[in-house]
Design an enzyme around this catalytic site. Sequence first.
Site, PDB file in Angstrom:
ATOM      1  N   GLY A 116     -15.200  -6.260 -11.489  1.00 29.06           N
ATOM      2  CA  GLY A 116     -14.908  -6.393 -10.069  1.00 29.06           C
ATOM      3  C   GLY A 116     -15.372  -5.188  -9.269  1.00 29.06           C
ATOM      4  O   GLY A 116     -16.194  -4.387  -9.732  1.00 29.06           O
TER       5      GLY A 116
ATOM      6  N   ASN B 108     -16.452  -8.459 -19.523  1.00 34.41           N
ATOM      7  CA  ASN B 108     -15.558  -9.136 -18.587  1.00 34.41           C
ATOM      8  C   ASN B 108     -15.212 -10.514 -19.123  1.00 34.41           C
ATOM      9  O   ASN B 108     -16.000 -11.135 -19.842  1.00 34.41           O
ATOM     10  CB  ASN B 108     -16.244  -9.262 -17.214  1.00 34.41           C
ATOM     11  CG  ASN B 108     -15.296  -9.753 -16.146  1.00 34.41           C
ATOM     12  OD1 ASN B 108     -14.310  -9.084 -15.839  1.00 34.41           O
ATOM     13  ND2 ASN B 108     -15.568 -10.911 -15.582  1.00 34.41           N
TER      14      ASN B 108
ATOM     15  N   LYS C 241     -12.381  -5.573   1.946  1.00 31.43           N
ATOM     16  CA  LYS C 241     -13.358  -4.512   1.689  1.00 31.43           C
ATOM     17  C   LYS C 241     -14.798  -4.948   1.951  1.00 31.43           C
ATOM     18  O   LYS C 241     -15.600  -4.175   2.477  1.00 31.43           O
ATOM     19  CB  LYS C 241     -13.204  -4.001   0.258  1.00 31.43           C
ATOM     20  CG  LYS C 241     -11.880  -3.278   0.007  1.00 31.43           C
ATOM     21  CD  LYS C 241     -11.805  -2.732  -1.407  1.00 31.43           C
ATOM     22  CE  LYS C 241     -10.514  -1.987  -1.643  1.00 31.43           C
ATOM     23  NZ  LYS C 241     -10.436  -1.385  -2.991  1.00 31.43           N
TER      24      LYS C 241
ATOM     25  N   SER D 162       0.825  -1.218   0.000  1.00 30.22           N
ATOM     26  CA  SER D 162       0.000   0.000   0.000  1.00 30.22           C
ATOM     27  C   SER D 162       0.855   1.263   0.000  1.00 30.22           C
ATOM     28  O   SER D 162       1.821   1.381   0.761  1.00 30.22           O
ATOM     29  CB  SER D 162      -0.916   0.005   1.232  1.00 30.22           C
ATOM     30  OG  SER D 162      -1.636   1.222   1.290  1.00 30.22           O
ATOM     31  N   ARG D 163       0.475   2.213  -0.839  1.00 30.55           N
ATOM     32  CA  ARG D 163       1.134   3.519  -0.863  1.00 30.55           C
ATOM     33  C   ARG D 163       0.343   4.559  -0.071  1.00 30.55           C
ATOM     34  O   ARG D 163       0.706   5.738  -0.067  1.00 30.55           O
ATOM     35  CB  ARG D 163       1.334   3.981  -2.311  1.00 30.55           C
ATOM     36  CG  ARG D 163       2.396   3.169  -3.040  1.00 30.55           C
ATOM     37  CD  ARG D 163       2.702   3.676  -4.431  1.00 30.55           C
ATOM     38  NE  ARG D 163       3.908   3.047  -4.950  1.00 30.55           N
ATOM     39  CZ  ARG D 163       3.934   1.885  -5.602  1.00 30.55           C
ATOM     40  NH1 ARG D 163       2.800   1.242  -5.832  1.00 30.55           N
ATOM     41  NH2 ARG D 163       5.076   1.373  -6.026  1.00 30.55           N
TER      42      ARG D 163
ATOM     43  N   ASP E 210     -13.554   5.085  -4.134  1.00 27.17           N
ATOM     44  CA  ASP E 210     -13.060   4.859  -5.491  1.00 27.17           C
ATOM     45  C   ASP E 210     -13.904   5.607  -6.518  1.00 27.17           C
ATOM     46  O   ASP E 210     -13.384   6.096  -7.530  1.00 27.17           O
ATOM     47  CB  ASP E 210     -13.062   3.364  -5.823  1.00 27.17           C
ATOM     48  CG  ASP E 210     -11.899   2.618  -5.180  1.00 27.17           C
ATOM     49  OD1 ASP E 210     -10.908   3.278  -4.802  1.00 27.17           O
ATOM     50  OD2 ASP E 210     -11.981   1.386  -5.049  1.00 27.17           O
TER      51      ASP E 210
END
Length: 278
Positions: free
Chosen positions: A129, A151, A65, A14-15, A101
Amino acid sequence: MKRACVIGWPVQQSRSPLIHGHWLARYGIDGLYGKIAVAPGEAADFLRALAANGFAGCNVTVPLKELAFAAADAHEPSAVAVGAANTLWLEAGKLVAANTDTYGFMTHLAEAAPGLDLAGARVAVLGAGGAARAIVFGLQTAGADDIVVMNRTHDRARALADAFGPPVRALPWEHRAGCPAWADLIVNTTTIGMKGDGTLGLDFSSPKAGTIVADIVYVPLRTGLLHDAQAAGLTTVDGLGMLLHQAVPGFERWFGVRPEVTAELRRTIVCDIEGSAC
């Protein structure tokens, strides 16, 4: 001292600490943002103990999540639409969940392609997704007239389309090649192209004039998809802006300041991606 963190399993990649650490320093906030590896079986207990452990909230990455969404006491519409949460905070003793997001993608898209009018637009979304669901929610809210999801597993695309209803519909994966000829916006939400692996196989020989091509992959910053679109003279939108902007709402909730996504912050993350010194 105000504290927040990102949790995931694994979480080393993770950044988020680099992004939030940059803002903490820039705004002179006495705060701390770290990363904590939390196994899926321990996620619910960890989230219920946020306040007791001194956290104002947290970010959540895969594969936690959906578990974070289930553990929350209240949900913003963005999280409900996606069925997953990546940002949580405490409000009046309750754990609130959001999926930022949508905000991150739509904000960056507006900045990178200011001439794009989504009202009445035709959009091709590749992938089905969680990121695709967040982006479809944003596109639908913005008034896109036709959102076509494709997809590799067609059943997943159909399930996404059924969940949202019109104007979202599904087409088989093999239809993706021709989408540059009709789409106002193409969005890749798959991992194809990450670290230079694979190709989406789109045909840019005769693209629709003014088509915008976006890729949520940001390693590399210029994916094969964006390279091909640029070679065809199209405007492109990279994935890094989405990463940076999705962090804004959480930081404001935890630390009380709405941060700016600046060129300096972008350079910091680009240097980290490229492994170079800024």
